[in-house]
Enzyme design. Sequence first.
Site, short mmCIF file in Angstrom:
data_model
loop_
_atom_site.label_atom_id
_atom_site.label_comp_id
_atom_site.label_asym_id
_atom_site.label_seq_id
_atom_site.Cartn_x
_atom_site.Cartn_y
_atom_site.Cartn_z
N GLY A 17 0.84 -1.20 0.00
CA GLY A 17 0.00 0.00 0.00
C GLY A 17 0.86 1.24 0.00
N THR A 29 -4.27 -3.36 6.52
CA THR A 29 -5.21 -3.53 5.40
C THR A 29 -4.47 -4.06 4.19
OG1 THR A 29 -4.86 -1.25 4.64
CG2 THR A 29 -6.70 -1.63 6.19
N GLU A 81 -9.09 -1.83 0.24
CA GLU A 81 -8.25 -2.37 1.30
C GLU A 81 -9.07 -3.25 2.24
OE1 GLU A 81 -5.94 0.59 3.31
OE2 GLU A 81 -6.01 1.97 1.60
N ILE A 84 -8.61 -8.22 7.45
CA ILE A 84 -9.14 -9.53 7.80
C ILE A 84 -9.18 -9.65 9.32
CG2 ILE A 84 -8.88 -12.02 7.49
CD1 ILE A 84 -7.27 -11.40 4.93
N HIS A 86 -8.62 -11.56 11.77
CA HIS A 86 -7.87 -12.77 12.13
C HIS A 86 -6.43 -12.34 12.36
CE1 HIS A 86 -6.65 -16.98 12.11
NE2 HIS A 86 -5.64 -16.63 11.32
N LYS A 109 -15.48 8.85 6.27
CA LYS A 109 -15.59 10.03 7.14
C LYS A 109 -14.21 10.56 7.45
CE LYS A 109 -18.54 7.99 10.19
NZ LYS A 109 -19.16 7.69 11.47
N PHE A 111 -11.97 12.11 10.57
CA PHE A 111 -12.04 12.08 12.03
C PHE A 111 -11.14 13.15 12.62
CE2 PHE A 111 -13.43 7.94 10.62
CZ PHE A 111 -14.54 7.73 11.41
#
Length: 157
Positions: A17, A29, A81, A84, A86, A109, A111
């Site tokens: 990423g 992610t 993205e 998971i 886990h 959104k 933040f």
Amino acid sequence: GAMRHLPYFCRGEVVKGFGRGSKELGIPTANFSEQVVESFPPDISTGIYYGWACVGNGDVHKMVLSIGWNPFYKNIKKSVETHIIHTFKEDFYGEILSIVIVGYIRPEKNFDSLDALISAIQEDIEEAKRQLDLPEHLKLKEDNFFHLPEGKIVNNH
Ligand code: ADP
Ligand code: MG
């Protein structure tokens, strides 16, 4: 629209990423390549979704997914993205991630603080867990899609 395209099946390689520091927040992610993102319906809403995910031919886990504007491309392209739900022993860059996007949680959104962002994501994760336990959503976990040969790229079969 958000719901019109769901459930949405997608498979592709996990790429690096742009270092938003998701992992530092405890919420890594797995990013899809630009090519996979381009294969998404162009009118699919940005925002947070929930669904099922599997790495390679591993187990199927719950996930939350963000479809957002990609800062790397000056916000003219989307990024997809998957977090998971886990704990993995190792990173899985370069592996094939298979997902089915099942439902929509909320729009993107901004933040005011990192704490506000993290608690919103934790709420998203709780919402995903609850939704995915519903019988109509649980059945997608068993979908044949997750048992197709690894490496085969089938977007919305
Ligand atoms: P990047 O900017 O490269 O996407 P992240 O901080 O978002 O970096 O970390 C994503 C990477 O972390 C994934 O590509 C994957 O290899 C690894 N990873 C480990 N555990 C998970 C998980 N539970 N969900 C998603 N990715 C995970
Ligand atoms: Mg990432």
